[in-house]
Design a protein around this motif. Structure first.
Motif, PDB file in Angstrom:
ATOM      1  N   ASN A 108      -6.263  -2.540  -6.782  1.00 23.31           N
ATOM      2  CA  ASN A 108      -5.135  -1.440  -5.841  1.00 23.31           C
ATOM      3  C   ASN A 108      -4.447  -2.051  -4.669  1.00 23.31           C
ATOM      4  N   GLY A 109      -3.426  -2.061  -4.471  1.00 22.99           N
ATOM      5  CA  GLY A 109      -2.865  -2.553  -3.365  1.00 22.99           C
ATOM      6  C   GLY A 109      -2.196  -3.967  -3.510  1.00 22.99           C
ATOM      7  N   SER A 110      -2.576  -4.411  -4.569  1.00 23.57           N
ATOM      8  CA  SER A 110      -2.030  -6.019  -4.854  1.00 23.57           C
ATOM      9  C   SER A 110      -0.480  -6.242  -5.085  1.00 23.57           C
ATOM     10  N   GLY A 111       0.023  -4.821  -5.382  1.00 23.13           N
ATOM     11  CA  GLY A 111       1.507  -4.967  -5.745  1.00 23.13           C
ATOM     12  C   GLY A 111       1.722  -4.921  -7.190  1.00 23.13           C
ATOM     13  N   LYS A 112       0.714  -4.017  -7.989  1.00 19.73           N
ATOM     14  CA  LYS A 112       0.657  -3.956  -9.324  1.00 19.73           C
ATOM     15  C   LYS A 112       1.777  -2.992  -9.813  1.00 19.73           C
ATOM     16  N   THR A 113       1.881  -1.794  -9.083  1.00 20.13           N
ATOM     17  CA  THR A 113       2.933  -0.771  -9.570  1.00 20.13           C
ATOM     18  C   THR A 113       4.290  -1.407  -9.489  1.00 20.13           C
ATOM     19  N   THR A 114       4.886  -2.000  -7.949  1.00 21.45           N
ATOM     20  CA  THR A 114       5.822  -2.391  -7.901  1.00 21.45           C
ATOM     21  C   THR A 114       5.920  -3.600  -8.890  1.00 21.45           C
ATOM     22  N   GLY A 117       7.465  -2.201 -12.381  1.00 14.88           N
ATOM     23  CA  GLY A 117       8.824  -1.889 -12.006  1.00 14.88           C
ATOM     24  C   GLY A 117       9.880  -2.950 -12.062  1.00 14.88           C
ATOM     25  N   LYS A 118       9.510  -4.004 -11.298  1.00 12.10           N
ATOM     26  CA  LYS A 118      10.470  -5.114 -11.037  1.00 12.10           C
ATOM     27  C   LYS A 118      10.273  -5.934 -12.644  1.00 12.10           C
ATOM     28  N   LEU A 119       9.143  -5.836 -13.284  1.00  9.39           N
ATOM     29  CA  LEU A 119       9.399  -6.806 -14.529  1.00  9.39           C
ATOM     30  C   LEU A 119      10.052  -6.048 -15.399  1.00  9.39           C
ATOM     31  N   LEU A 254       4.591 -13.087  -1.029  1.00 10.76           N
ATOM     32  CA  LEU A 254       4.490 -14.248  -0.612  1.00 10.76           C
ATOM     33  C   LEU A 254       5.503 -14.501   0.528  1.00 10.76           C
ATOM     34  N   ASP A 255       6.582 -13.441   0.727  1.00 10.60           N
ATOM     35  CA  ASP A 255       7.404 -13.550   1.991  1.00 10.60           C
ATOM     36  C   ASP A 255       6.713 -13.112   3.029  1.00 10.60           C
ATOM     37  N   GLY A 256       5.543 -12.458   3.015  1.00 13.90           N
ATOM     38  CA  GLY A 256       4.722 -11.884   4.139  1.00 13.90           C
ATOM     39  C   GLY A 256       3.887 -12.717   4.594  1.00 13.90           C
ATOM     40  N   VAL A 277       6.477 -14.678  -8.859  1.00 16.67           N
ATOM     41  CA  VAL A 277       6.255 -14.510  -7.502  1.00 16.67           C
ATOM     42  C   VAL A 277       6.980 -13.458  -6.978  1.00 16.67           C
ATOM     43  N   GLY A 278       6.288 -12.706  -6.266  1.00 21.48           N
ATOM     44  CA  GLY A 278       6.935 -11.633  -5.495  1.00 21.48           C
ATOM     45  C   GLY A 278       7.249 -12.100  -4.224  1.00 21.48           C
ATOM     46  N   LEU A 279       8.659 -12.046  -3.937  1.00 19.40           N
ATOM     47  CA  LEU A 279       9.157 -12.508  -2.452  1.00 19.40           C
ATOM     48  C   LEU A 279       9.810 -11.287  -1.671  1.00 19.40           C
TER      49      LEU A 279
HETATM   50  P1  GDP Z   1      -0.687  -1.411  -6.346  1.00 19.86           P
HETATM   51  O1  GDP Z   1      -1.649  -0.523  -5.370  1.00 19.86           O
HETATM   52  O2  GDP Z   1      -1.345  -2.747  -6.668  1.00 19.86           O
HETATM   53  O3  GDP Z   1      -0.003  -0.644  -7.242  1.00 19.86           O
HETATM   54  O4  GDP Z   1       0.493  -1.917  -5.048  1.00 19.86           O
HETATM   55  P2  GDP Z   1       2.137  -1.292  -4.885  1.00 19.86           P
HETATM   56  O5  GDP Z   1       2.746  -1.873  -5.998  1.00 19.86           O
HETATM   57  O6  GDP Z   1       2.046   0.212  -4.622  1.00 19.86           O
HETATM   58  O7  GDP Z   1       2.247  -2.308  -3.574  1.00 19.86           O
HETATM   59  C1  GDP Z   1       1.620  -2.161  -2.275  1.00 19.86           C
HETATM   60  C2  GDP Z   1       2.654  -2.381  -1.359  1.00 19.86           C
HETATM   61  O8  GDP Z   1       2.810  -3.614  -1.267  1.00 19.86           O
HETATM   62  C3  GDP Z   1       3.779  -1.535  -1.350  1.00 19.86           C
HETATM   63  O9  GDP Z   1       4.383  -1.281  -0.025  1.00 19.86           O
HETATM   64  C4  GDP Z   1       4.788  -2.687  -1.894  1.00 19.86           C
HETATM   65  O10 GDP Z   1       6.398  -2.431  -1.397  1.00 19.86           O
HETATM   66  C5  GDP Z   1       4.438  -3.956  -1.290  1.00 19.86           C
HETATM   67  N1  GDP Z   1       4.855  -5.206  -2.279  1.00 19.86           N
HETATM   68  C6  GDP Z   1       4.629  -5.459  -3.277  1.00 19.86           C
HETATM   69  N2  GDP Z   1       5.163  -6.650  -3.775  1.00 19.86           N
HETATM   70  C7  GDP Z   1       5.656  -6.976  -2.605  1.00 19.86           C
HETATM   71  C8  GDP Z   1       6.247  -8.398  -2.456  1.00 19.86           C
HETATM   72  O11 GDP Z   1       6.536  -9.253  -3.184  1.00 19.86           O
HETATM   73  N3  GDP Z   1       6.774  -8.628  -1.085  1.00 19.86           N
HETATM   74  C9  GDP Z   1       6.509  -7.629  -0.055  1.00 19.86           C
HETATM   75  N4  GDP Z   1       6.945  -7.942   1.201  1.00 19.86           N
HETATM   76  N5  GDP Z   1       5.674  -6.432  -0.434  1.00 19.86           N
HETATM   77  C10 GDP Z   1       5.561  -6.123  -1.665  1.00 19.86           C
END
Ligand code: GDP
Length: 300
Positions: A108-114, A117-119, A254-256, A277-279
Motif C-alpha cells: 500500500n502506498g506504492s502507487g498501485k491504484t494509480t 488506472g494509468k495502465l 521517479l519524478d519525486g 516508470v511513473g513520472l
Molecule cells: P496505493 O496505496 O499503492 O494504491 O497507492 P496510490 O496509487 O493511491 O498512490 C499513492 C500516492 O502516490 C498518491 O498520492 C499518488 O498520486 C501518488 N503517485 C503514484 N504514482 C506516482 C508517480 O509516478 N509520481 C508521483 N509524483 N506521485 C505518484
C-alpha cells in the motif's frame, strides 16, 4: 519523450550539481576523488554492486587516458548505465492472449491504484478495452479510488465491497472479462495482510481462481515499487519476489526523487525487466520504460 526529461529533473540536477561540485574545473583522479565519487554514487542510490563497477570503469578509463573533465566522467557513468539496461525488454505482448490477464501487486502506498488506472488509460489509447477487478477487498477507500481511475480511463470495473476475500470477485471478474471480450483484465491485489504467510496464501488462491477459467493466466505479474523509498523498496521487492513470480517491475514516483540511480539497483536486485516508470500523478504519467530515454534524461 518530454515526460522523461521533466520527470527526471531532480535526479538530473542532483547529478549535475553533485559531479560538478566534485570535479570543479580540473579533475585529478586520485584516492580522494574516487572516495568522493563513491559517496556520490551511494547517495544517488546506485547500490553497492553498480557503484563498484562504475568506480572500476572510471579507474580503468583514467589509466588508459587521462580523465580530465566532468563530461568524461558523465560519459563513463552514462555508458555503464546504458549497458546495465541493455537486455531490459519492456514489452508486454498483450496481443498474444485474449483476454490478456495482468496482475498488479505491491505494498500500500506504492502507487498501485494509480498505476492500474494509468495502465488502463495507456491501453485505451491503443484502442484496447480493459476490465479492472478490485481484488484488494480490504481497503474500501482504495476500491473507490480505483473505480474513479477506471472511469477516467474508460475501463470497465468490478468490485464486491462486502467480500471477506477476493476469490469471488476475481472469479466473477474473469468471467465478465471473457463475456465482454475485454482485451485486458487488470487485477488489483491486497497490499498488506497480517503477515507474509497470509499474503502468500491469498495470492496463490487468487492465481488458482484465475487459472480455473484461464489456465495459462496471469500472463504478466507486475510488481509496483515506490522509487522514493530507496533501500526499503529493495527489501519489499525481495519479499514479494519470494511470494509471487514477478515478471516485470513498475517503478513509481521517479519524478519525486533525486536518487534516480535506484532504478538500476532495483533492476539489478530483482533480475526482471523494468516495464513501466511513473513520472507524475496524472493519468498519462506512466511510461513504458525506455532505457535510452531514461539515461539521456538522467544524465543529459
Ligand atoms: P496505493 O496505496 O499503492 O494504491 O497507492 P496510490 O496509487 O493511491 O498512490 C499513492 C500516492 O502516490 C498518491 O498520492 C499518488 O498520486 C501518488 N503517485 C503514484 N504514482 C506516482 C508517480 O509516478 N509520481 C508521483 N509524483 N506521485 C505518484
Amino acid at each position: 519523450e518530454d515526460k522523461f526529461d521533466t520527470g527526471l529533473k531532480r535526479s538530473r540536477n542532483r547529478f549535475r550539481e553533485g559531479l560538478l561540485s566534485l570535479v570543479g574545473k580540473e579533475i585529478k583522479i586520485d584516492h580522494d576523488f574516487m572516495d568522493e565519487i563513491e559517496a556520490f554514487l551511494y547517495q544517488s542510490d546506485f547500490g553497492p554492486r553498480i557503484t563498484e563497477s562504475l568506480l572500476q570503469k572510471i579507474e580503468e578509463s583514467s589509466r588508459k587516458s587521462p580523465v580530465t573533465n566532468y563530461e568524461h566522467i558523465q560519459d563513463i557513468i552514462r555508458d555503464a548505465f546504458r549497458d546495465h539496461f541493455a537486455g531490459n525488454d519492456a514489452k508486454i505482448p498483450v496481443g498474444n492472449h485474449h483476454p490478456f490477464v495482468l496482475l498488479v501487486a505491491g505494498v500500500n502506498g506504492s502507487g498501485k491504484t494509480t498505476t492500474l488506472g494509468k495502465l488502463a488509460y495507456a491501453y485505451a489509447q491503443q484502442g484496447k478495452k480493459s476490465l479492472i477487478i478490485a481484488g484488494d477487498t480490504y481497503r474500501a477507500a482504495a476500491v473507490e479510488q480505483l473505480e474513479t481511475w477506471a472511469q477516467r480511463a474508460g475501463a470497465s470495473f468490478i468490485k464486491n465491497p462486502g467480500a471477506k476475500n477476493p476469490s469471488g470477485i476475481i472469479y466473477d471478474g474473469i468471467q465478465k472479462g471473457i463475456r465482454d471480450q475485454s482485451d485486458l483484465i487488470l487485477i488489483d491485489t491486497a497490499g498488506r495482510l497480517h503477515n507474509k504467510a497470509h499474503l502468500m496464501e491469498e495470492l496463490s488462491k487468487i492465481i488458482r481462481v484465475i487459472q480455473k477459467l484461464i489456465p495459462d493466466a496471469p500472463h504478466e505479474n507486475l510488481l509496483v515499487l515506490d522509487g522514493t523509498v530507496g533501500q526499503n523498496g529493495l527489501i519489499q521487492a525481495r519479499e514479494f519476489g519470494k511470494i509471487l513470480p514477478i515478471s516485470g517491475l513498475v517503478v513509481t514516483k521517479l519524478d519525486g526523487t533525486a536518487k534516480g540511480g535506484v532504478l538500476a539497483a532495483i533492476h539489478e536486485e530483482m533480475g526482471v525487466p523494468v516495464k513501466f516508470v511513473g513520472l507524475g500523478e496524472k493519468i498519462d504519467d506512466l511510461l513504458p520504460f525506455d532505457a535510452d530515454l531514461y539515461v539521456d534524461s538522467l544524465f543529459g
